[in-house]
Design an enzyme around this catalytic site. Structure first.
Site, PDB file in Angstrom:
ATOM      1  N   LYS A 183      -2.226  87.986  10.684  1.00 29.83           N
ATOM      2  CA  LYS A 183      -1.264  87.851  11.596  1.00 29.83           C
ATOM      3  C   LYS A 183      -1.579  88.051  13.267  1.00 29.83           C
ATOM      4  O   LYS A 183      -2.673  88.091  13.440  1.00 29.83           O
ATOM      5  CB  LYS A 183      -0.404  89.433  11.243  1.00 29.83           C
ATOM      6  CG  LYS A 183      -0.067  89.163   9.812  1.00 29.83           C
ATOM      7  CD  LYS A 183       0.902  90.581   9.403  1.00 29.83           C
ATOM      8  CE  LYS A 183       0.310  91.744   9.277  1.00 29.83           C
ATOM      9  NZ  LYS A 183       1.285  92.588   8.787  1.00 29.83           N
ATOM     10  N   GLY A 184      -0.361  88.262  14.058  1.00 24.55           N
ATOM     11  CA  GLY A 184      -0.771  88.076  15.473  1.00 24.55           C
ATOM     12  C   GLY A 184      -1.450  89.497  15.977  1.00 24.55           C
ATOM     13  O   GLY A 184      -1.013  90.610  15.496  1.00 24.55           O
ATOM     14  N   PRO A 242     -14.117  90.138  14.897  1.00 26.13           N
ATOM     15  CA  PRO A 242     -13.907  91.286  15.459  1.00 26.13           C
ATOM     16  C   PRO A 242     -14.129  91.627  16.756  1.00 26.13           C
ATOM     17  O   PRO A 242     -13.549  92.648  17.472  1.00 26.13           O
ATOM     18  CB  PRO A 242     -14.793  92.392  14.460  1.00 26.13           C
ATOM     19  CG  PRO A 242     -15.542  91.286  13.985  1.00 26.13           C
ATOM     20  CD  PRO A 242     -15.039  89.902  14.087  1.00 26.13           C
ATOM     21  N   GLU A 275      -0.100  91.032  21.189  1.00 29.61           N
ATOM     22  CA  GLU A 275       0.898  91.772  21.779  1.00 29.61           C
ATOM     23  C   GLU A 275       1.175  93.314  21.158  1.00 29.61           C
ATOM     24  O   GLU A 275       1.602  94.079  21.946  1.00 29.61           O
ATOM     25  CB  GLU A 275       2.094  90.933  21.794  1.00 29.61           C
ATOM     26  CG  GLU A 275       1.861  89.776  22.583  1.00 29.61           C
ATOM     27  CD  GLU A 275       2.998  88.661  22.380  1.00 29.61           C
ATOM     28  OE1 GLU A 275       3.940  88.867  23.532  1.00 29.61           O
ATOM     29  OE2 GLU A 275       2.968  87.903  21.634  1.00 29.61           O
TER      30      GLU A 275
END
Ligand SMILES: Cc1cc2nc3c(=O)[nH]c(=O)nc-3n(C[C@H](O)[C@H](O)[C@H](O)COP(=O)(O)OP(=O)(O)OC[C@H]3O[C@@H](n4cnc5c(N)ncnc54)[C@H](O)[C@@H]3O)c2cc1C
Lengths: 329, 737
Positions: free
Chosen positions: B699-700, B630, B703
């Protein structure tokens, strides 16, 4: 960067002795060193003047101030007498650069900083200010930063300083010493107009050293303020700026001083607006008429037209704020 | 909040590479219980733990060896000579004065530069001829004993050109605009349904043009590189060795591109890039200066040659985000349901190397519509090449799409969140596949709650603070969770500790810190027993740190390697025990559309006097699968949001209309947000677990945080002032007068 000799002057006389012969005074270095690195300027000798004294603020009889040329911008901004008597100057200083730069930058250096015109700073592009006779790349190039007052096809650059806008408005006087002897030059006459030849910024002669800047007193009750417009909340040169001092008695303007930044080859004194203000009522309509009288002489180009309405709004807001402040006290 | 993934369309047979422990036991129904967590979990410092950066102390004490600080023996220093014209021929290049500067070792020009074997990557073809292809292109270099001498001498190289002018001015109706044949991420053109009918029958139509500016990555670390050709031990070309220290999002790309161009086999090139001082896409591919230094070093074999760009040079040859001009048409029925969407974008590309800022991709996945056309065009110009910059394409496209959605909300009288709810697609509008996970609505609802969205009246001009008009805006975000390269990892047990090795790269993002967490989890050991070795060629081949794919792709292979390790060596391995494995895409994954999602909320103040905009508050809420750490994740989100804020308010590279070079090429001229611009900014996420991207559940996140930020801010400006600004950045000139 070409090799150069570094020398440290011990006092004013020593600094003058070392001047000449390709020597350049080095104060905080925040402008000069950048220019050496970029090739905008070269020097055979750097004469460091930061240990020659001239680093105090003196209170003059009658309420004026004498500021040493080597007083750092942050020290000056924090000086109690300045904050009390000349808030417009303190605010202008604090609106400039960043904390770190203000800690280095000196009063004299600030007066003599050069334009931030992108073409002046790029030695691969023509620029008459840097390379006399080569022409102005900003005319047909990137022009959003260009001047709108006293414009000349010879040079479209603007003077970048915040401090100087406040100083021209207050009729500050620059004291110098050098080959021409001791001189006292009003800030309003220190700088050249683009039309007079942009190759040099000021009427100082080579080797002339700024020793002090005198701030004449303002009439008691005069309010002053500086406001700078920029899209970034700090650490940005002015898109436009306004320095103002207003003396209002019984609802009428007794004295008005107005300087504009980011709009002219020199720190701009808005004399037409001042003339229109003095003797008139301190109200919105009169302010607008005065500012419009000045702006009627603005000559914006294709990329910088927005400077006109932004300057207008800002000047009106500053004047209204000062009138308000006066009325409330 | 806990959200589970849907069942796969048909239950896949678990293959050998099936997610080991992370997949839900049974296909969950809606509202099914939370997926089972991996066993080690918290306490061990594994996935989900708030682990501080392991490289933090080295970085703040200045001891982390970035590329320029790598100690090499007797280095020489390079400085580049760059062209002053856009297009033409070098008629004469006079190096005599430069050669006379004391300390100069070599002046390199196209006349004496080593020849390249192939032209694999146009951007790297430097000093091979007298042609000039854009202003600022390297046309020479000086190598000297000191950086000062090199720079001074470089300024003394005299060049005469045959100046052919050049086409450098981008505008949307440029006659050379074409649909690119290559270089687009995905299809540059697609159409479904009957767009004209959808437009014609609409109750509401938004038809507007949006523009984004040329943006620069401007990482702190200025692309340093040191190259050393080892002295040749004999005549055997295979005995040649080239060592490079540089800042790279993944040394493998540089190695594989340089090798054939230099006539080497990949394993003859060693690249070390342990620390990277910011990249944002700009260090994903090698740029021209890499080849320049390598060629110079070749002529000075045995001597390491060093170079770091100046800040001005960072605006010339290391890429940028190309600007876009985008026309968007949103047609909707009386209830605000989209009946047609047309998104057309045009942006410049370099003639020298095609890079397409594919802005229209995001429009294919965000909202349901029966009729859609999207088209990407490019205008080839005589300028330096652009490159990937944080959320390439999605960032630009989301500004247009999410602003247009706000305009549609105004037109329909719907709350912008409600409008998005009505157009939420059940399946991916692009592929028709179900979502692996899509929790955009949860992000919007959670964000609205936390942000205090109900304060917004939707009537511009109503809320103010003195001369400052206040407004709130929202925008949605998404970014694909792609799979580019199956990655290998190796785990070794030695001296009582585990080391996980692969070619991953830490851009300041946290890979050094979180890869051991993933390994600890999978090995079921405390994280303090796990070390990482990353950032060099020679380690197991891995995906580069790009496309937000790093963590889950690397994590996938680390989990595979850990399982292989335990299978082979059991819980009590012998010293030196090692295992290697490849992480493949989870089985069943291809049946799903896989994307990260998010929602941005912004509150702005706009001065009625000056037109200045200040962003008072921002909140981003994201749905990006499981959050591995986190602390590092939050800094990715908040970093993306800050960069988005900066793009919204400040960033714009301005080109000279004659030469095409960027005139505001330093950080005093090219503004990025200062501390005073970034006020109250926070990021949060909804809990999610996505087994179809990787067994980490992640997940990513790198971006999606920037996508949609300028739209949220622009929508807030509209809410404050009633003015719709469709051109980035939102500077005072666009809001006054
Ligand atoms: C990134 C950046 C942002 C900035 N932003 C702002 C801004 O927003 N507003 C603003 O007003 N300024 C800004 N500045 C400019 C800064 O205020 C000036 O650089 C500074 O005031 C110059 O003072 P210095 O002492 O460092 O001068 P130096 O760099 O040492 O000298 C500048 C010139 O003055 C000459 N000189 C100095 N002192 C004397 C003297 N006593 N007598 C004769 N000649 C002298 C030197 O020879 C040299 O030519 C910024 C600068 C930077 C680098």
């Amino acid at each position: 960067m070409r090799p150069f000799v570094y020398e440290r002057a011990t006092d004013v006389a020593d600094a003058l002795d070392r001047a000449g012969d390709g020597a350049v005074f080095l104060a905080g270095g925040t402008n000069l060193v950048d220019h050496l690195r970029l090739g905008v300027r070269s020097a055979e000798r750097l004469v460091d003047i930061t240990r020659i004294g001239l680093d105090e603020v003196e209170e003059l009889p009658g309420g004026g101030l004498r500021v040493g040329a080597l007083v750092r911008n942050s020290d000056l901004a924090a000086h109690p007498a300045l904050r009390r008597g000349f808030p417009v100057v303190a605010q202008a200083l604090l609106a400039g650069a960043s904390g770190q730069l203000r800690n280095m930058a000196t009063t004299g250096g600030n007066l003599l900083q050069r334009t931030r015109c992108v073409y002046f700073q790029d030695v691969t592009m023509p620029c008459t200010k840097r390379d006399p006779g080569s022409g102005c790349s900003a005319l047909e190039g990137y022009a959003a930063g260009n001047a709108i007052f006293e414009t000349s096809p010879r040079c479209m650059a603007v003077h970048p300083s915040d401090l100087c806008v406040a100083l021209v408005a207050l009729d500050a006087v620059v004291r110098t010493t050098g080959p021409a002897g001791d001189r006292e030059i009003p800030m309003t006459e220190l700088y050249r107009r683009a039309e007079d030849g942009p190759e040099t910024d000021t009427h100082l002669v080579p080797g002339e050293l700024i020793t002090h800047v005198d701030l004449p007193p303002l009439a008691p009750g005069t309010r002053s303020a500086y406001r700078k417009v920029r899209e970034r909340a700090s650490y940005a040169f002015a898109l436009v700026s306004v320095a103002a001092a207003l003396d209002v008695v019984d609802g009428r303007v007794r004295d008005a001083r107005l300087g504009f930044g980011g709009v002219c080859h020199r720190p701009f004194r808005a004399r037409r607006a001042e003339e229109a203000l003095v003797g008139g009522p301190a109200d919105a309509a009169a302010f607008a008429a005065a500012i419009d009288a000045e702006l009627a002489h603005a000559r914006p180009g294709r990329d910088n037209a927005a400077k006109v309405p932004i300057l207008r709004n800002t000047a009106l807001a500053v004047l209204a704020g000062l009138a308000d402040e006066g009325a409330r006290s | 909040m806990t959200i589970s993934p849907p069942a796969p369309p048909s239950t896949p047979t678990p293959g050998p590479d099936a997610p080991p422990v992370a997949v839900p036991d049974a296909p969950p129904a809606t509202g099914a219980p939370a997926p089972r967590r991996t066993v080690a979990g918290r306490g061990f410092g594994g996935i989900g733990s708030d682990r501080a950066r392991v490289d933090g102390p080295a970085k703040v004490t200045g001891t982390a060896p970035y590329a320029y600080e790598q100690e090499v023996e007797n280095p020489a220093y390079l400085f580049g000579v760059t062209s002053a014209i856009a297009v033409g021929r070098i008629v004469d290049i006079d190096t005599t004065q430069a050669e006379r500067v004391p300390g100069v070792l070599l002046v390199l020009t196209h006349r004496n530069a080593p020849r390249l074997r192939t032209k694999l990557m146009g951007e790297l073809v430097v000093l091979q001829s007298d042609r000039v292809r854009h202003r600022g292109e390297y046309i020479g270099a000086v190598v000297a004993q000191t950086p000062e001498a090199a720079r001074e001498a470089a300024a003394l190289v005299r060049v005469r050109y045959d100046d052919e002018g050049g086409d450098v001015d981008f505008h949307a109706d440029h006659p050379a605009a074409t649909v690119p044949k290559r270089g687009a991420a995905g299809n540059p053109r697609e159409e479904k349904g009957d767009v004209e009918a959808g437009l014609a029958g609409a109750a509401h139509l938004v038809d507007a043009t949006y523009t984004t500016a040329t943006e620069f990555h401007s990482p702190m670390e200025p692309h340093p590189i040191t190259a050393l050709w080892h002295p040749r031990p004999g005549l055997d070309p295979r005995a040649r060795r080239l060592t490079i220290y540089e800042a790279d999002q993944g040394p493998i790309a540089t190695q594989l591109i340089l090798a054939p161009m230099l006539g080497l086999l990949p394993n003859q090139i060693k690249i070390h890039s342990p620390f990277v001082g910011g990249a944002f896409g700009g260090k994903g591919m090698p740029h021209a200066h890499v080849m320049l230094v390598v060629l110079a070093a070749k002529l000075l074999a045995g001597r390491p040659v060093k170079f770091a760009l100046t800040r001005q040079q960072m605006f010339a040859t290391v890429g940028y985000r190309p600007p876009t001009a985008q026309r968007l048409r949103l047609a909707a029925d009386a209830d605000g349901r989209l009946t047609a969407v047309v998104h057309e974008s045009v942006s410049p590309t370099a003639k020298l190397a095609t890079f397409v800022e594919q802005a229209v991709g995001i429009t294919r996945v965000m909202y349901a519509t029966p009729n859609r056309r999207t088209e990407q065009r490019v205008v080839p110009l005589d300028i330096a090449p652009g490159t990937f910059m944080r959320a390439p394409g999605e960032f630009s496209g989301a500004f247009a799409l999410e602003t247009a959605m706000d305009e549609l909300a105004v037109a329909t009288g719907l709350d912008p969140i409600e409008l998005r709810r009505r157009n939420e697609p059940d399946v991916d509008p692009d592929t028709g596949k179900p979502w692996s996970t899509r929790n955009l609505l949860a992000c919007l609802d959670t964000g609205a709650d936390r942000f205090g969205w109900e304060v917004r009246t939707g009537r511009p001009g109503e809320r103010r603070d003195g001369e400052w008009l206040l407004g709130m805006g929202v925008a949605a975000a998404s970014f694909p969770a792609s799979h580019a390269l199956s990655t290998w990892a190796r785990i070794t047990f030695a001296g009582g500790r585990y080391v996980v090795e692969l070619q991953a790269s830490d851009l300041g993002t946290g890979a050094w810190t979180i890869l051991p967490q993933i390994a600890a989890d999978a090995l079921e050991v405390p994280v303090d027993l796990v070390d990482a070795r990353i950032g060099s060629t020679g380690l197991p081949v891995a995906m580069i740190a790009g496309g937000s794919m790093g963590t889950y792709t690397w994590g996938n292979s680390i989990i595979a390697a850990a399982r292989a390790f335990r299978r082979k060596h059991g819980p009590l391995p012998a010293d030196g025990a090692t295992a290697r494995a490849q992480g493949r895409l989870p089985s069943g994954a291809r049946q799903f559309a896989r994307h990260s999602f998010g929602a941005h909320f912004a509150e702005v103040a706009v001065s009625e006097v000056t037109g200045e905009v200040r962003v008072r508050r921002m909140l981003g809420v994201f749905a990006c699968g499981r959050i591995v750490n986190p602390r590092t994740a939050r800094s990715q989100f908040v970093g993306g949001m800050t960069m988005g804020l900066s793009a919204a308010l400040h960033e714009a590279g301005h080109r000279d209309p004659r030469t095409g070079h960027v005139v505001n090429h330093d950080l005093a001229g090219y503004h990025i947000a200062a501390h005073a611009d970034v006020l109250d900014l926070d990021a949060d996420w909804v809990e999610e677990f996505d087994p179809y991207v990787s067994p980490t559940g992640a997940k990513g996140i790198g971006e999606v945080g920037i996508v949609g930020v300028p739209a949220a801010i622009g929508n807030a400006i509209y809410d404050a002032t009633g003015r719709r600004v469709r051109d980035l950045p939102f500077t005072p000139d666009k809001l006054v007068g």
